[in-house]
Write an enzyme that holds these catalytic residues in place. Sequence first.
Site, PDB file in Angstrom:
ATOM      1  N   CYS A  63       0.820  -1.214   0.000  1.00 31.39           N
ATOM      2  CA  CYS A  63       0.000   0.000   0.000  1.00 31.39           C
ATOM      3  C   CYS A  63       0.854   1.264   0.000  1.00 31.39           C
ATOM      4  O   CYS A  63       1.958   1.287   0.532  1.00 31.39           O
ATOM      5  CB  CYS A  63      -0.882   0.031   1.224  1.00 31.39           C
ATOM      6  SG  CYS A  63      -1.920  -1.401   1.403  1.00 31.39           S
ATOM      7  N   ARG A 118       5.556  -0.203  -5.913  1.00 33.65           N
ATOM      8  CA  ARG A 118       5.494  -0.993  -4.685  1.00 33.65           C
ATOM      9  C   ARG A 118       4.521  -2.157  -4.810  1.00 33.65           C
ATOM     10  O   ARG A 118       4.542  -3.063  -3.987  1.00 33.65           O
ATOM     11  CB  ARG A 118       5.065  -0.103  -3.522  1.00 33.65           C
ATOM     12  CG  ARG A 118       6.063   1.007  -3.234  1.00 33.65           C
ATOM     13  CD  ARG A 118       5.438   2.056  -2.365  1.00 33.65           C
ATOM     14  NE  ARG A 118       5.146   1.549  -1.058  1.00 33.65           N
ATOM     15  CZ  ARG A 118       5.916   1.714   0.005  1.00 33.65           C
ATOM     16  NH1 ARG A 118       7.039   2.367  -0.104  1.00 33.65           N
ATOM     17  NH2 ARG A 118       5.574   1.228   1.168  1.00 33.65           N
ATOM     18  N   TRP A 178      -2.958  -2.747  -1.510  1.00 28.81           N
ATOM     19  CA  TRP A 178      -2.541  -4.132  -1.767  1.00 28.81           C
ATOM     20  C   TRP A 178      -3.354  -4.979  -0.806  1.00 28.81           C
ATOM     21  O   TRP A 178      -3.173  -4.893   0.414  1.00 28.81           O
ATOM     22  CB  TRP A 178      -1.045  -4.255  -1.509  1.00 28.81           C
ATOM     23  CG  TRP A 178      -0.446  -5.578  -1.871  1.00 28.81           C
ATOM     24  CD1 TRP A 178      -0.029  -5.992  -3.099  1.00 28.81           C
ATOM     25  CD2 TRP A 178      -0.171  -6.674  -0.972  1.00 28.81           C
ATOM     26  NE1 TRP A 178       0.483  -7.265  -3.030  1.00 28.81           N
ATOM     27  CE2 TRP A 178       0.404  -7.712  -1.739  1.00 28.81           C
ATOM     28  CE3 TRP A 178      -0.362  -6.878   0.388  1.00 28.81           C
ATOM     29  CZ2 TRP A 178       0.799  -8.918  -1.185  1.00 28.81           C
ATOM     30  CZ3 TRP A 178       0.031  -8.090   0.943  1.00 28.81           C
ATOM     31  CH2 TRP A 178       0.604  -9.091   0.147  1.00 28.81           C
ATOM     32  N   GLY A 188      -0.785  -1.204   6.232  1.00 29.56           N
ATOM     33  CA  GLY A 188      -0.529  -2.125   7.332  1.00 29.56           C
ATOM     34  C   GLY A 188      -1.778  -2.895   7.710  1.00 29.56           C
ATOM     35  O   GLY A 188      -2.736  -2.979   6.940  1.00 29.56           O
ATOM     36  N   GLU A 197      18.314 -18.095  -5.536  1.00 30.17           N
ATOM     37  CA  GLU A 197      17.913 -16.769  -6.041  1.00 30.17           C
ATOM     38  C   GLU A 197      17.369 -16.887  -7.475  1.00 30.17           C
ATOM     39  O   GLU A 197      16.379 -16.241  -7.841  1.00 30.17           O
ATOM     40  CB  GLU A 197      19.123 -15.817  -5.973  1.00 30.17           C
ATOM     41  CG  GLU A 197      18.917 -14.459  -6.599  1.00 30.17           C
ATOM     42  CD  GLU A 197      17.758 -13.651  -6.004  1.00 30.17           C
ATOM     43  OE1 GLU A 197      17.210 -14.039  -4.961  1.00 30.17           O
ATOM     44  OE2 GLU A 197      17.381 -12.646  -6.623  1.00 30.17           O
ATOM     45  N   LYS A 205      13.629 -15.865  -8.683  1.00 29.99           N
ATOM     46  CA  LYS A 205      13.393 -14.918  -9.779  1.00 29.99           C
ATOM     47  C   LYS A 205      12.467 -15.523 -10.816  1.00 29.99           C
ATOM     48  O   LYS A 205      11.530 -14.878 -11.280  1.00 29.99           O
ATOM     49  CB  LYS A 205      14.745 -14.558 -10.401  1.00 29.99           C
ATOM     50  CG  LYS A 205      14.956 -13.164 -10.783  1.00 29.99           C
ATOM     51  CD  LYS A 205      15.385 -12.205  -9.710  1.00 29.99           C
ATOM     52  CE  LYS A 205      14.577 -12.221  -8.470  1.00 29.99           C
ATOM     53  NZ  LYS A 205      15.097 -11.410  -7.394  1.00 29.99           N
ATOM     54  N   HIS A 242      18.623 -37.508  -2.481  1.00 28.62           N
ATOM     55  CA  HIS A 242      17.838 -37.657  -1.250  1.00 28.62           C
ATOM     56  C   HIS A 242      16.376 -37.299  -1.471  1.00 28.62           C
ATOM     57  O   HIS A 242      15.654 -37.052  -0.517  1.00 28.62           O
ATOM     58  CB  HIS A 242      18.453 -36.813  -0.125  1.00 28.62           C
ATOM     59  CG  HIS A 242      19.855 -37.205   0.190  1.00 28.62           C
ATOM     60  ND1 HIS A 242      20.162 -38.390   0.826  1.00 28.62           N
ATOM     61  CD2 HIS A 242      21.043 -36.610  -0.094  1.00 28.62           C
ATOM     62  CE1 HIS A 242      21.475 -38.491   0.938  1.00 28.62           C
ATOM     63  NE2 HIS A 242      22.038 -37.433   0.374  1.00 28.62           N
ATOM     64  N   LYS A 299       6.534  -4.503  -3.939  1.00 28.19           N
ATOM     65  CA  LYS A 299       7.966  -4.208  -3.890  1.00 28.19           C
ATOM     66  C   LYS A 299       8.457  -4.124  -2.453  1.00 28.19           C
ATOM     67  O   LYS A 299       9.509  -4.633  -2.113  1.00 28.19           O
ATOM     68  CB  LYS A 299       8.227  -2.887  -4.621  1.00 28.19           C
ATOM     69  CG  LYS A 299       9.685  -2.461  -4.640  1.00 28.19           C
ATOM     70  CD  LYS A 299      10.514  -3.430  -5.454  1.00 28.19           C
ATOM     71  CE  LYS A 299      11.992  -3.112  -5.435  1.00 28.19           C
ATOM     72  NZ  LYS A 299      12.790  -4.282  -5.860  1.00 28.19           N
TER      73      LYS A 299
HETATM   74  O1  M6R Z   1      13.240  -4.636   0.627  1.00 27.05           O
HETATM   75  P1  M6R Z   1      13.767  -5.973   1.061  1.00 27.05           P
HETATM   76  O2  M6R Z   1      15.092  -6.274   0.480  1.00 27.05           O
HETATM   77  O3  M6R Z   1      13.780  -6.128   2.558  1.00 27.05           O
HETATM   78  O4  M6R Z   1      12.740  -7.016   0.503  1.00 27.05           O
HETATM   79  C1  M6R Z   1      12.851  -8.375   0.811  1.00 27.05           C
HETATM   80  C2  M6R Z   1      12.022  -9.218  -0.122  1.00 27.05           C
HETATM   81  O5  M6R Z   1      10.671  -8.865  -0.007  1.00 27.05           O
HETATM   82  C3  M6R Z   1      12.450  -9.072  -1.572  1.00 27.05           C
HETATM   83  O6  M6R Z   1      13.789  -9.360  -1.749  1.00 27.05           O
HETATM   84  C4  M6R Z   1      11.608 -10.002  -2.477  1.00 27.05           C
HETATM   85  O7  M6R Z   1      11.904 -11.325  -2.186  1.00 27.05           O
HETATM   86  C5  M6R Z   1      11.891  -9.682  -3.949  1.00 27.05           C
HETATM   87  N1  M6R Z   1      10.643  -9.465  -4.624  1.00 27.05           N
HETATM   88  C6  M6R Z   1      12.581 -10.767  -4.667  1.00 27.05           C
HETATM   89  O8  M6R Z   1      12.845 -10.428  -5.990  1.00 27.05           O
END
Ligand code: M6R
Length: 609
Positions: A2, A27, A75, A100, A482, A486, A505, A604
């Site tokens: 939000c 965001r 959001w 929030g 990672e 992605k 495993h 974001k």
């Molecule tokens: O702003 P931050 O780095 O604390 O955010 C953490 C995660 O929310 C962020 O890295 C999220 O996993 C990304 N969308 C991944 O690409």
Amino acid sequence: MCGIVGAVAQRDIAEILLEGLKRLEYRGYDSAGLAVISSSGELQRVRCVGKVQALRDAVNQNPVKGSTGIAHTRWATHGEPAERNAHPHVSDYIAVVHNGIIENYAGLKEKLIAQGYQFSSETDTEVVAHLLHKQMTQSTRLIDAVRAIIPHLRGAYGTVFMDRRDPNTLVVARSGSPLVIGLGIGENFVASDQLALLPVTRRFMFLEEGDIAQITKTTIEIWDKTGRLVERPVIESNAQYDAGDKGTYRHYMQKEIFEQPNAIKNTLEGRLQHGKVVFNELDNAAQEMLKQVEHIQIVACGTAYNAGMVARYWFEALAGIPCDVEIASEFRYRKPAHRKNSLFITLSQSGETADTLAALRLSKEIGYIGSLAICNVAASTLVREADLVLLTKAGVEIGVASTKAFTTQLTVLLMLVAKLGRLNKMSEATEQAITHALQALPSRIEQVLTFDNMIEALAEQFSDKHHALFLGRGDQYPIAMEAALKLKEISYIHAEAYAAGELKHGPLALIDADMPVIVMAPTNELLEKLKSNIEEVRARGGLLYVFAEQDAGFESDSTMKIIALPHVEEITAPIYYTVPTQLLSYHVALIKGTDVDQPRNLAKSVTVE
Ligand code: M6R
């Protein structure tokens, strides 16, 4: 997540609110709305599902005019994305926007219904609007009513309140969700992120936890969590909003992938001197504290957590310092035990991630030797609350999928490994090898970015796939994690990462011709072991894509495609091997036609837990 914008001014503010919301779009949100008080004291509200452009179109059809107003991008947490759930929420003359979660909303709602209030949404926010309305029957001023209801709200929130009968005032309250006041001349503003207000001011006051403020055109009064009238410093911001222009790129994510050589260069600037790491931002007291460090606890979320996982390999292998890494949402509720001389490190792009902030606050109760934040946003809550700060200089990251934030976090972490290592047992030669590898990194990444076309072609082979498995060993295991994050995040392909040694495993059962297996295989002491794991996949008819050095002894055939990369320093290989996987995810998402920069359901900055 939000976003909030508010203004109390002497001019029409609808455009300021809309532009502010536009700047918060990155965001992530699913609906938007605004409310302004007209010159005749009427509350004019427009809300809709979808993008800020849809709200702008709706405002064009039903113009609103007024000099005081509030706006919001939502959001969804409580209630589906729908116009009735979009903010602002009103209760007669009261309007509220809120970021929030109000955790005790259900009990409050029940009582308000019993008292005759009717609800038109499923949100927790509408409860706050009615609660404030009820309180207004006993208070003459909005500020008094807000101060009276705040103790009854549990949870994390940033909230802006407006009373149409008092068109010169906004009241704001911060508890766990950031709010910044923007200072104008004869006008003042509020937002959840300073970026929203850069077109109207560069002078900001950042509210602290528990602050409540009353804002008029010419005055700002702030009370802290104990109810004391306080002053917050005015900060002249040099933040850049460079998001407006994607240049020649199709998406912010693509732009941000290609910005990595520069982002890393900026992050290194001034910090490598004569084969040594120099952090001028750490004063003598900080250096003294770092000398005591015997253990490191890293806590973060998502991509930042993956960066922490890479750093664990580095801290232990290169610096000889034991290191644990944990997801913030687990750490904060796990009741972690005290550990002597342990440094608490948080990693975050935004510096506003609710779980990471909560973990940092918890760390202060547990008794770490100190806290250090590695963060990309200088004006964030994390930066304000940590004892020590090392900034990544990635520039604004707009794409929800984190790219340049990750590689610059790794860059800072590797510098920190060298710094702490030298205070521990690390040799000068190792420090020099690290600084040498870091110095070469920007040009190495330029080189790997030239593989874009080749990776674009490769992406075609993933377009009909529903699953993918990423494998790595050692410090490439978190890079596989990672890469999987992605791919799933922006292409919606189900992707998992495994430490290659774990294959037999369990995950080996998944291997068939429909399961692409992507392997991170730089030349290092684990390469031969990894080759055996690759053979295990081949023997079961798996389809392999192997990222490896040209002369690593692999050859492409019908079951295995080798993506042959130039040689890279072993220490920085995790950073380097990340880049082709970012490109792969990007191109797969393009083929799939997903919303690359704002993937479904994601935000974001995750400011709620
Ligand atoms: O702003 P931050 O780095 O604390 O955010 C953490 C995660 O929310 C962020 O890295 C999220 O996993 C990304 N969308 C991944 O690409």
